[in-house]
Motif scaffolding. Structure first.
Motif, PDB file in Angstrom:
ATOM      1  N   LEU A   1       0.822  -1.214   0.000  1.00 24.94           N
ATOM      2  CA  LEU A   1       0.000   0.000   0.000  1.00 24.94           C
ATOM      3  C   LEU A   1       0.855   1.262   0.000  1.00 24.94           C
ATOM      4  CD1 LEU A   1      -2.810  -1.110   2.468  1.00 24.94           C
ATOM      5  CD2 LEU A   1      -3.157  -0.417   0.090  1.00 24.94           C
ATOM      6  N   ILE A   2       1.903   1.263   0.828  1.00 24.57           N
ATOM      7  CA  ILE A   2       2.785   2.435   0.895  1.00 24.57           C
ATOM      8  C   ILE A   2       3.515   2.635  -0.432  1.00 24.57           C
ATOM      9  CG2 ILE A   2       4.875   3.386   1.964  1.00 24.57           C
ATOM     10  CD1 ILE A   2       2.423   3.669   3.705  1.00 24.57           C
ATOM     11  N   ARG A   3       3.999   1.540  -1.018  1.00 23.68           N
ATOM     12  CA  ARG A   3       4.709   1.640  -2.292  1.00 23.68           C
ATOM     13  C   ARG A   3       3.794   2.200  -3.381  1.00 23.68           C
ATOM     14  NH1 ARG A   3       5.846  -3.440  -3.031  1.00 23.68           N
ATOM     15  NH2 ARG A   3       4.224  -3.841  -4.579  1.00 23.68           N
ATOM     16  N   ASN A   4       2.574   1.718  -3.438  1.00 26.80           N
ATOM     17  CA  ASN A   4       1.649   2.168  -4.472  1.00 26.80           C
ATOM     18  C   ASN A   4       1.181   3.606  -4.229  1.00 26.80           C
ATOM     19  OD1 ASN A   4       1.961  -0.290  -5.680  1.00 26.80           O
ATOM     20  ND2 ASN A   4       0.043  -1.165  -4.904  1.00 26.80           N
ATOM     21  N   ALA A   5       1.013   3.962  -2.965  1.00 34.76           N
ATOM     22  CA  ALA A   5       0.667   5.354  -2.646  1.00 34.76           C
ATOM     23  C   ALA A   5       1.810   6.286  -3.055  1.00 34.76           C
ATOM     24  CB  ALA A   5       0.383   5.503  -1.158  1.00 34.76           C
ATOM     25  N   ASP A   6       3.030   5.815  -2.867  1.00 32.75           N
ATOM     26  CA  ASP A   6       4.213   6.578  -3.245  1.00 32.75           C
ATOM     27  C   ASP A   6       4.229   6.826  -4.756  1.00 32.75           C
ATOM     28  OD1 ASP A   6       6.575   7.786  -2.164  1.00 32.75           O
ATOM     29  OD2 ASP A   6       7.773   6.257  -3.175  1.00 32.75           O
ATOM     30  N   ALA A   7       3.867   5.811  -5.515  1.00 37.20           N
ATOM     31  CA  ALA A   7       3.813   5.950  -6.977  1.00 37.20           C
ATOM     32  C   ALA A   7       2.784   7.006  -7.382  1.00 37.20           C
ATOM     33  CB  ALA A   7       3.481   4.607  -7.618  1.00 37.20           C
ATOM     34  N   ALA A   8       1.635   7.010  -6.703  1.00 34.92           N
ATOM     35  CA  ALA A   8       0.598   8.010  -6.994  1.00 34.92           C
ATOM     36  C   ALA A   8       1.078   9.410  -6.629  1.00 34.92           C
ATOM     37  CB  ALA A   8      -0.685   7.671  -6.233  1.00 34.92           C
ATOM     38  N   MET A   9       1.854   9.491  -5.534  1.00 36.37           N
ATOM     39  CA  MET A   9       2.390  10.787  -5.116  1.00 36.37           C
ATOM     40  C   MET A   9       3.306  11.371  -6.190  1.00 36.37           C
ATOM     41  SD  MET A   9       4.884  11.742  -1.933  1.00 36.37           S
ATOM     42  CE  MET A   9       6.271  10.931  -2.738  1.00 36.37           C
ATOM     43  N   TYR A  10       4.154  10.529  -6.802  1.00 36.47           N
ATOM     44  CA  TYR A  10       5.058  11.029  -7.821  1.00 36.47           C
ATOM     45  C   TYR A  10       4.304  11.510  -9.063  1.00 36.47           C
ATOM     46  CZ  TYR A  10       9.273   9.800  -5.309  1.00 36.47           C
ATOM     47  OH  TYR A  10      10.287   9.762  -4.383  1.00 36.47           O
ATOM     48  N   ARG A  11       3.184  10.842  -9.367  1.00 34.61           N
ATOM     49  CA  ARG A  11       2.378  11.324 -10.491  1.00 34.61           C
ATOM     50  C   ARG A  11       1.795  12.697 -10.150  1.00 34.61           C
ATOM     51  NH1 ARG A  11      -2.190   7.830 -13.526  1.00 34.61           N
ATOM     52  NH2 ARG A  11      -0.388   7.196 -14.757  1.00 34.61           N
ATOM     53  N   SER A  12       1.343  12.874  -8.909  1.00 30.94           N
ATOM     54  CA  SER A  12       0.822  14.174  -8.478  1.00 30.94           C
ATOM     55  C   SER A  12       1.889  15.258  -8.624  1.00 30.94           C
ATOM     56  CB  SER A  12       0.352  14.089  -7.026  1.00 30.94           C
ATOM     57  OG  SER A  12      -0.028  15.362  -6.551  1.00 30.94           O
TER      58      SER A  12
ATOM     59  N   ARG B   1       1.864  19.148  -8.585  1.00 29.50           N
ATOM     60  CA  ARG B   1       1.673  19.112  -7.130  1.00 29.50           C
ATOM     61  C   ARG B   1       0.287  19.647  -6.729  1.00 29.50           C
ATOM     62  NH1 ARG B   1       6.842  18.641  -4.488  1.00 29.50           N
ATOM     63  NH2 ARG B   1       8.521  18.641  -6.027  1.00 29.50           N
ATOM     64  N   ASN B   2       0.017  19.554  -5.426  1.00 31.30           N
ATOM     65  CA  ASN B   2      -1.247  20.063  -4.852  1.00 31.30           C
ATOM     66  C   ASN B   2      -2.485  19.513  -5.565  1.00 31.30           C
ATOM     67  OD1 ASN B   2       0.074  21.694  -2.911  1.00 31.30           O
ATOM     68  ND2 ASN B   2       0.478  23.212  -4.502  1.00 31.30           N
ATOM     69  N   ARG B   3      -2.469  18.201  -5.808  1.00 33.11           N
ATOM     70  CA  ARG B   3      -3.621  17.578  -6.458  1.00 33.11           C
ATOM     71  C   ARG B   3      -3.704  16.124  -5.992  1.00 33.11           C
ATOM     72  NH1 ARG B   3      -3.651  17.923 -12.163  1.00 33.11           N
ATOM     73  NH2 ARG B   3      -4.537  15.866 -12.320  1.00 33.11           N
ATOM     74  N   VAL B   4      -4.855  15.534  -6.139  1.00 34.14           N
ATOM     75  CA  VAL B   4      -5.061  14.142  -5.741  1.00 34.14           C
ATOM     76  C   VAL B   4      -4.923  13.243  -6.960  1.00 34.14           C
ATOM     77  CG1 VAL B   4      -6.736  12.479  -4.827  1.00 34.14           C
ATOM     78  CG2 VAL B   4      -6.579  14.771  -3.834  1.00 34.14           C
ATOM     79  N   GLU B   5      -4.178  12.166  -6.813  1.00 31.04           N
ATOM     80  CA  GLU B   5      -4.043  11.171  -7.876  1.00 31.04           C
ATOM     81  C   GLU B   5      -4.299   9.786  -7.285  1.00 31.04           C
ATOM     82  OE1 GLU B   5      -3.432  11.215 -11.172  1.00 31.04           O
ATOM     83  OE2 GLU B   5      -3.538  13.408 -11.191  1.00 31.04           O
TER      84      GLU B   5
END
Length: 313
Positions: free
Chosen positions: A12-23, A28-32
């Motif tokens: 879960l943390i790894r995949n959330a991290d991947a979404a963060m990099y897309r944001s 930045r300052n957006r939800v992905e």
């Protein structure tokens, strides 16, 4: 989201991290939300980051040089040093793929210092073998400008390679200058005391405060290529380019347009009072040897047989 994107904490943390990099990549300052294709992108990013840390040691980095042309004299007035990464597996990695990565993981300081030293070394060789052609410009990253030893480092390099301060032009992006206002102002004044020329790069893409801009010890203003692309037909690009040129000239700055690709753009810029251009219409960025062969004149003292020098533009 649990459980569709992972049933254990590590996944879960790894995949959330991947979404963060897309944001981050989208401003930045957006939800992905995480999607499976991000796993491959994240893996590629990790591999690239790992290789980037060792790229300088492995001599995979090089510099190319793009000439700057005077619109008044149609002669060479300088060049910009641009970093290139040639990886044995990934091939040619575009700067836009690794510069942001280097800024995020901290390797930008090592890369930036390498560029500074290699550019000064190359300029020393050219001054020894060829007639003077103008300053060599180098891009500075935000992290370099935050480093307290930057001015001393540049002073040391100038001394080591026998260069005058006027041989260097340092380019700083508008976004950094405006986001780190007071901090940037102090560093720029330190650099100005050395005598190097200072340019504000990518002008028009940030959020400039004109009251702050007038306090900066700048010499050059570079119009971002995004406003050059539509010239002369796009009325918005024409209005913005015209306004930037007028602003720069009123502040007694040299105006350079980057990304110039055709004669219609060149004619428009010349008519509006822009002084210098760089872009594909002049030349692609070239390796040092090719740049010298195409644009530099051999110093007369080096000509033992009295033959003519290489032609200038």
């Amino acid at each position: 989201l649990y459980p569709q994107d992972g049933t254990d904490v590590a996944t879960l943390i790894r995949n959330a991290d991947a979404a963060m990099y897309r944001s981050k990549a989208k401003g930045r300052n957006r939800v992905e939300a995480y999607t499976r294709d991000l796993t491959a992108q994240a893996s590629e990013r990790i591999a690239l980051e790992h290789e980037l840390r060792r790229a300088v040691e492995r001599n995979e980095m090089s510099l190319c040089f793009q000439p700057k042309l005077s619109l008044k004299t149609h002669s060479l007035v300088g060049a910009e040093a641009l970093i290139r990464w040639s990886h044995p597996t990934f091939g040619e990695v575009p700067p836009e793929h690794f510069i942001h990565l280097a800024e995020e993981n901290g390797t930008i300081l090592q890369l930036g210092d390498w560029v500074l030293e290699q550019a000064c070394r190359q300029m020393h060789r050219w001054k020894r073998d060829y007639e003077a052609f103008g300053p060599l410009s180098i891009n500075l990253a935000g992290a370099q400008l935050r480093h307290h030893g930057l001015a001393k480092r540049i002073e040391q390099l100038l001394k080591t390679y026998g260069l005058k301060a006027g041989d260097l032009q340092l380019e700083i992006t508008e976004n950094f200058i405006m986001s780190q206002a007071e901090e940037a102002l102090a560093v720029l004044h330190q650099l100005k005391k050395l005598g190097v020329q200072l340019a504000i790069d990518d002008f028009g893409t940030g959020y400039s405060s004109l009251s702050y801009l007038k306090r900066l010890p700048l010499d050059i203003l570079k119009i971002d290529k995004s406003f050059i692309r539509g010239l002369p037909d796009d009325p918005h690009d024409a209005a913005i380019a015209r306004a930037i040129i007028a602003l720069g000239r009123s502040m007694q700055l040299t105006i350079i347009a980057e990304g110039v690709e055709n004669q219609a753009q060149q004619r428009f810029l010349a008519a509006e009072g822009c002084e210098q251009i760089q872009g594909y219409i002049v030349s692609l960025p070239l390796p040092a040897e090719d740049f010298a062969a195409a644009f530099l004149r051999i110093a007369l003292s080096d000509l033992s047989d009295g033959t003519g020098a290489k032609p200038s533009l």
